[in-house]
Design a protein around this motif. Structure first.
Motif, short mmCIF file in Angstrom:
data_model
loop_
_atom_site.label_atom_id
_atom_site.label_comp_id
_atom_site.label_asym_id
_atom_site.label_seq_id
_atom_site.Cartn_x
_atom_site.Cartn_y
_atom_site.Cartn_z
N PHE A 120 0.84 -1.20 0.00
CA PHE A 120 0.00 0.00 0.00
C PHE A 120 0.87 1.25 0.00
O PHE A 120 0.66 2.16 -0.81
N SER A 121 1.84 1.31 0.91
CA SER A 121 2.69 2.51 0.98
C SER A 121 3.44 2.72 -0.32
O SER A 121 3.51 3.84 -0.84
N GLN A 122 4.00 1.66 -0.87
CA GLN A 122 4.75 1.79 -2.12
C GLN A 122 3.85 2.26 -3.26
O GLN A 122 4.20 3.17 -4.01
N GLU A 123 2.69 1.64 -3.38
CA GLU A 123 1.79 2.00 -4.48
C GLU A 123 1.12 3.35 -4.26
O GLU A 123 0.91 4.11 -5.20
N ASP A 129 1.65 13.15 3.00
CA ASP A 129 1.42 11.70 3.07
C ASP A 129 2.63 10.92 2.54
O ASP A 129 2.99 9.89 3.10
N ILE A 130 3.24 11.40 1.47
CA ILE A 130 4.41 10.72 0.91
C ILE A 130 5.53 10.67 1.94
O ILE A 130 6.18 9.63 2.11
N GLU A 131 5.76 11.77 2.63
CA GLU A 131 6.82 11.79 3.66
C GLU A 131 6.54 10.75 4.74
O GLU A 131 7.43 10.03 5.16
N MET A 132 5.30 10.68 5.19
CA MET A 132 4.93 9.74 6.24
C MET A 132 5.13 8.30 5.76
O MET A 132 5.76 7.49 6.45
N SER A 189 6.93 7.19 3.31
CA SER A 189 8.36 6.94 3.06
C SER A 189 9.09 6.61 4.36
O SER A 189 9.94 5.71 4.38
N SER A 190 8.73 7.30 5.44
CA SER A 190 9.38 7.02 6.72
C SER A 190 9.03 5.61 7.21
O SER A 190 9.89 4.92 7.77
N TRP A 191 7.79 5.19 6.97
CA TRP A 191 7.43 3.82 7.36
C TRP A 191 8.24 2.81 6.57
O TRP A 191 8.78 1.86 7.12
N LEU A 192 8.32 3.00 5.25
CA LEU A 192 9.06 2.06 4.41
C LEU A 192 10.53 2.00 4.84
O LEU A 192 11.10 0.91 4.92
N ARG A 193 11.13 3.15 5.12
CA ARG A 193 12.53 3.15 5.56
C ARG A 193 12.67 2.40 6.89
O ARG A 193 13.61 1.62 7.07
N SER A 194 11.72 2.61 7.81
CA SER A 194 11.81 1.93 9.11
C SER A 194 11.64 0.41 8.96
O SER A 194 12.16 -0.35 9.77
N TRP A 195 10.89 0.00 7.93
CA TRP A 195 10.70 -1.43 7.67
C TRP A 195 11.80 -2.00 6.78
O TRP A 195 11.78 -3.17 6.42
N THR A 197 -0.98 2.90 9.09
CA THR A 197 -1.38 2.69 7.69
C THR A 197 -2.90 2.62 7.60
O THR A 197 -3.50 3.23 6.72
N LEU A 198 -3.51 1.89 8.50
CA LEU A 198 -4.96 1.77 8.50
C LEU A 198 -5.62 3.13 8.77
O LEU A 198 -6.64 3.46 8.17
N GLU A 199 -5.00 3.91 9.63
CA GLU A 199 -5.50 5.26 9.93
C GLU A 199 -5.41 6.15 8.68
O GLU A 199 -6.35 6.86 8.33
N LEU A 200 -4.27 6.08 8.00
CA LEU A 200 -4.09 6.86 6.77
C LEU A 200 -5.09 6.41 5.71
O LEU A 200 -5.70 7.23 5.02
N ALA A 201 -5.27 5.11 5.57
CA ALA A 201 -6.22 4.59 4.57
C ALA A 201 -7.62 5.12 4.85
O ALA A 201 -8.33 5.52 3.92
N GLY A 202 -8.01 5.13 6.10
CA GLY A 202 -9.32 5.67 6.46
C GLY A 202 -9.43 7.15 6.11
O GLY A 202 -10.45 7.61 5.59
N LYS A 203 -8.36 7.88 6.35
CA LYS A 203 -8.33 9.31 6.02
C LYS A 203 -8.43 9.51 4.51
O LYS A 203 -9.15 10.39 4.03
#
Length: 157
Positions: A29-32, A70-73, A75-81, A134-140
């Protein structure tokens, strides 16, 4: 002693739960969605340049700011993972739209299809994802883009 064992066992269980803070659906989801947002920004930049109405120009500026955040957020998740960030899109979305009296209508039509796709992506991760943010962002995304679609429908008619 038994109480200490229960406390330690509870602590281990909690630690085990937090170790599964995301699943592949969250990563995809984050990547796409980063790519999708980059395309939205491209489309909005075209409107900021060619749009005739203040509605289209203002909407394009709003979209650019929101999507960049949103992209910044994500991207930070992907880097942390330790997951790869998607490459920048190679084609300029919206570049085929010609400046002129019909630009705003064409742009709003293209944006509508694009936002509808974003809603579908967000709804999909809401069913398969596990990462709370991620679920919170998806809802937003679902809520904001459905509201935007309703507003566009009011202006496009």
């Amino acid at each position: 002693m038994a109480l200490l064992g229960l406390v330690l066992a509870a602590g281990c269980a909690a630690a085990a739960d937090t170790s599964v803070d995301h699943v592949q659906a969250d990563v995809v989801f984050s990547q796409e969605m980063i790519t999708h947002h980059q395309q939205t920004i491209q489309l909005a930049e075209v409107a900021a340049e060619r749009g005739k109405s203040s509605y289209v120009r203002d909407l394009s500026k709003k979209l650019i700011a929101e999507e960049k955040a949103d992209i910044e957020m994500m991207s930070s998740w992907l880097r942390s993972w330790k997951e790869p960030l998607p490459p920048e899109p190679t084609t300029q979305m919206g570049s085929e739209l010609k400046a002129g009296p019909d630009f705003d209508r064409q742009w709003l039509k293209e944006l509508t299809g694009h936002l509808e796709h974003g809603v579908q992506m967000a709804e999909a991760v809401s069913k398969a994802g596990k990462h709370g943010p991620t679920l919170e962002l998806a809802g937003k995304v679902v809520q904001a883009q459905k509201a935007e679609l309703a507003d566009i429908a009011g202006h496009a008619g």
